[in-house]
Design a protein around this motif. Structure first.
Motif, PDB file in Angstrom:
ATOM      1  N   ILE A  18     -59.924 -65.001 -61.463  1.00 33.44           N
ATOM      2  CA  ILE A  18     -58.261 -65.013 -61.058  1.00 33.44           C
ATOM      3  C   ILE A  18     -57.726 -65.912 -62.016  1.00 33.44           C
ATOM      4  O   ILE A  18     -57.897 -67.042 -62.386  1.00 33.44           O
ATOM      5  CB  ILE A  18     -58.387 -65.869 -59.592  1.00 33.44           C
ATOM      6  CG1 ILE A  18     -59.354 -65.346 -58.561  1.00 33.44           C
ATOM      7  CG2 ILE A  18     -56.997 -65.930 -59.080  1.00 33.44           C
ATOM      8  CD1 ILE A  18     -59.706 -66.030 -57.356  1.00 33.44           C
ATOM      9  N   ILE A  19     -56.635 -65.009 -62.802  1.00 32.94           N
ATOM     10  CA  ILE A  19     -55.911 -65.761 -63.935  1.00 32.94           C
ATOM     11  C   ILE A  19     -54.515 -65.741 -63.528  1.00 32.94           C
ATOM     12  O   ILE A  19     -53.870 -64.875 -63.045  1.00 32.94           O
ATOM     13  CB  ILE A  19     -56.281 -64.364 -64.933  1.00 32.94           C
ATOM     14  CG1 ILE A  19     -57.381 -64.041 -65.155  1.00 32.94           C
ATOM     15  CG2 ILE A  19     -55.391 -64.964 -66.324  1.00 32.94           C
ATOM     16  CD1 ILE A  19     -57.572 -62.812 -66.010  1.00 32.94           C
ATOM     17  N   PRO A  20     -54.138 -66.954 -63.586  1.00 33.33           N
ATOM     18  CA  PRO A  20     -52.931 -67.747 -63.169  1.00 33.33           C
ATOM     19  C   PRO A  20     -51.879 -67.154 -64.480  1.00 33.33           C
ATOM     20  O   PRO A  20     -52.282 -67.595 -65.550  1.00 33.33           O
ATOM     21  CB  PRO A  20     -52.930 -69.119 -62.802  1.00 33.33           C
ATOM     22  CG  PRO A  20     -54.239 -69.616 -63.674  1.00 33.33           C
ATOM     23  CD  PRO A  20     -55.157 -68.196 -63.828  1.00 33.33           C
ATOM     24  N   LEU A  21     -50.764 -66.439 -64.345  1.00 36.13           N
ATOM     25  CA  LEU A  21     -50.094 -65.995 -65.498  1.00 36.13           C
ATOM     26  C   LEU A  21     -48.609 -66.072 -64.814  1.00 36.13           C
ATOM     27  O   LEU A  21     -48.111 -65.417 -64.145  1.00 36.13           O
ATOM     28  CB  LEU A  21     -50.370 -64.899 -65.957  1.00 36.13           C
ATOM     29  CG  LEU A  21     -49.799 -64.178 -66.861  1.00 36.13           C
ATOM     30  CD1 LEU A  21     -49.878 -64.882 -68.323  1.00 36.13           C
ATOM     31  CD2 LEU A  21     -49.907 -62.831 -67.129  1.00 36.13           C
ATOM     32  N   TRP A  22     -47.563 -67.082 -65.391  1.00 32.09           N
ATOM     33  CA  TRP A  22     -46.537 -67.387 -65.107  1.00 32.09           C
ATOM     34  C   TRP A  22     -45.944 -67.060 -63.703  1.00 32.09           C
ATOM     35  O   TRP A  22     -44.939 -66.461 -63.483  1.00 32.09           O
ATOM     36  CB  TRP A  22     -45.518 -66.178 -65.844  1.00 32.09           C
ATOM     37  CG  TRP A  22     -45.714 -66.204 -67.445  1.00 32.09           C
ATOM     38  CD1 TRP A  22     -45.631 -67.311 -68.189  1.00 32.09           C
ATOM     39  CD2 TRP A  22     -46.092 -65.209 -68.307  1.00 32.09           C
ATOM     40  NE1 TRP A  22     -45.769 -67.232 -69.474  1.00 32.09           N
ATOM     41  CE2 TRP A  22     -46.242 -65.863 -69.624  1.00 32.09           C
ATOM     42  CE3 TRP A  22     -46.552 -63.813 -68.147  1.00 32.09           C
ATOM     43  CZ2 TRP A  22     -46.543 -65.035 -70.761  1.00 32.09           C
ATOM     44  CZ3 TRP A  22     -46.832 -63.100 -69.050  1.00 32.09           C
ATOM     45  CH2 TRP A  22     -46.906 -63.557 -70.422  1.00 32.09           C
ATOM     46  N   GLY A  23     -46.528 -67.844 -62.862  1.00 28.25           N
ATOM     47  CA  GLY A  23     -46.371 -68.015 -61.518  1.00 28.25           C
ATOM     48  C   GLY A  23     -47.043 -66.813 -60.601  1.00 28.25           C
ATOM     49  O   GLY A  23     -46.591 -66.596 -59.501  1.00 28.25           O
ATOM     50  N   GLN A  24     -47.684 -66.087 -61.403  1.00 31.11           N
ATOM     51  CA  GLN A  24     -48.313 -64.882 -60.825  1.00 31.11           C
ATOM     52  C   GLN A  24     -49.921 -65.045 -60.780  1.00 31.11           C
ATOM     53  O   GLN A  24     -50.345 -66.016 -61.451  1.00 31.11           O
ATOM     54  CB  GLN A  24     -48.084 -63.607 -61.242  1.00 31.11           C
ATOM     55  CG  GLN A  24     -46.503 -63.351 -61.537  1.00 31.11           C
ATOM     56  CD  GLN A  24     -45.683 -63.369 -60.404  1.00 31.11           C
ATOM     57  OE1 GLN A  24     -45.976 -62.884 -59.389  1.00 31.11           O
ATOM     58  NE2 GLN A  24     -44.534 -64.337 -60.754  1.00 31.11           N
ATOM     59  N   LEU A  25     -50.802 -64.378 -60.000  1.00 32.88           N
ATOM     60  CA  LEU A  25     -52.150 -64.343 -60.395  1.00 32.88           C
ATOM     61  C   LEU A  25     -52.457 -62.786 -60.786  1.00 32.88           C
ATOM     62  O   LEU A  25     -52.021 -61.812 -59.986  1.00 32.88           O
ATOM     63  CB  LEU A  25     -52.657 -64.607 -58.950  1.00 32.88           C
ATOM     64  CG  LEU A  25     -52.515 -65.954 -58.445  1.00 32.88           C
ATOM     65  CD1 LEU A  25     -53.516 -66.126 -57.049  1.00 32.88           C
ATOM     66  CD2 LEU A  25     -53.221 -66.988 -59.525  1.00 32.88           C
TER      67      LEU A  25
END
Length: 163
Positions: A18-25
């Protein structure tokens, strides 16, 4: 043998990233997802939503070998649970055969937005690359390169005169 019977390091290797990226997953699904992995994924994603406060999630299924009715039900439950926590879900990477199968089986993914690819899925959540090339800029660059290769002077057309 279930995943819980495996040693800790083996369980960690079987987890879906699960990759967190700029407030998204971003959740990339690949290969064949077992029932145990799907259950662990739901638990992990919801915990990450609570921990990070993610406003959106893109689930990329382009790497799946098989999408059956059980996995669709899991994805629908995950999206519904995420929505209850304030997180939008976008499903991307669905192939034509999967779409036809889901349609013929009457499976509904209520509340789940869809996109062809990851970039489009992120765009639905408001994430855009700065300085990304558009189709128009790609055409202009190709025309400029062709003109240079042919030794032609580039033609400059004022934007106000374009019809």
């Amino acid at each position: 043998m279930s995943i819980s019977d495996l040693p800790r390091h083996a369980r960690e290797l079987s987890r879906i990233p699960i990759i967190p990226l700029w407030g998204q997953l971003i959740v990339p699904l690949q290969g064949d997802i077992t029932d145990a992995q799907a259950a662990q994924l739901c638990s992990d994603v919801l915990a990450d939503i609570q921990r990070t406060g993610a406003k959106g999630m893109v689930v990329d299924i382009s790497g799946l070998w098989l999408v059956d009715s059980h996995l669709c039900a899991v994805l629908a439950r995950l999206a519904g649970s995420a929505r209850l926590m304030g997180t939008r879900t976008v499903l991307c990477g669905m192939g034509a055969d999967v779409a036809l199968t889901l349609q013929s089986m009457g499976i509904q993914l209520d509340g789940v937005e869809t996109a062809l690819g990851l970039e489009e899925g992120l765009a639905l959540l408001g994430i855009h690359a700065v300085g990304a090339r558009t189709a128009e800029s790609e055409r202009e660059a190709a025309q400029k390169l062709a003109d240079e290769m042919l030794g032609l002077e580039p033609v400059v057309v004022p934007r106000s005169s374009v019809v």
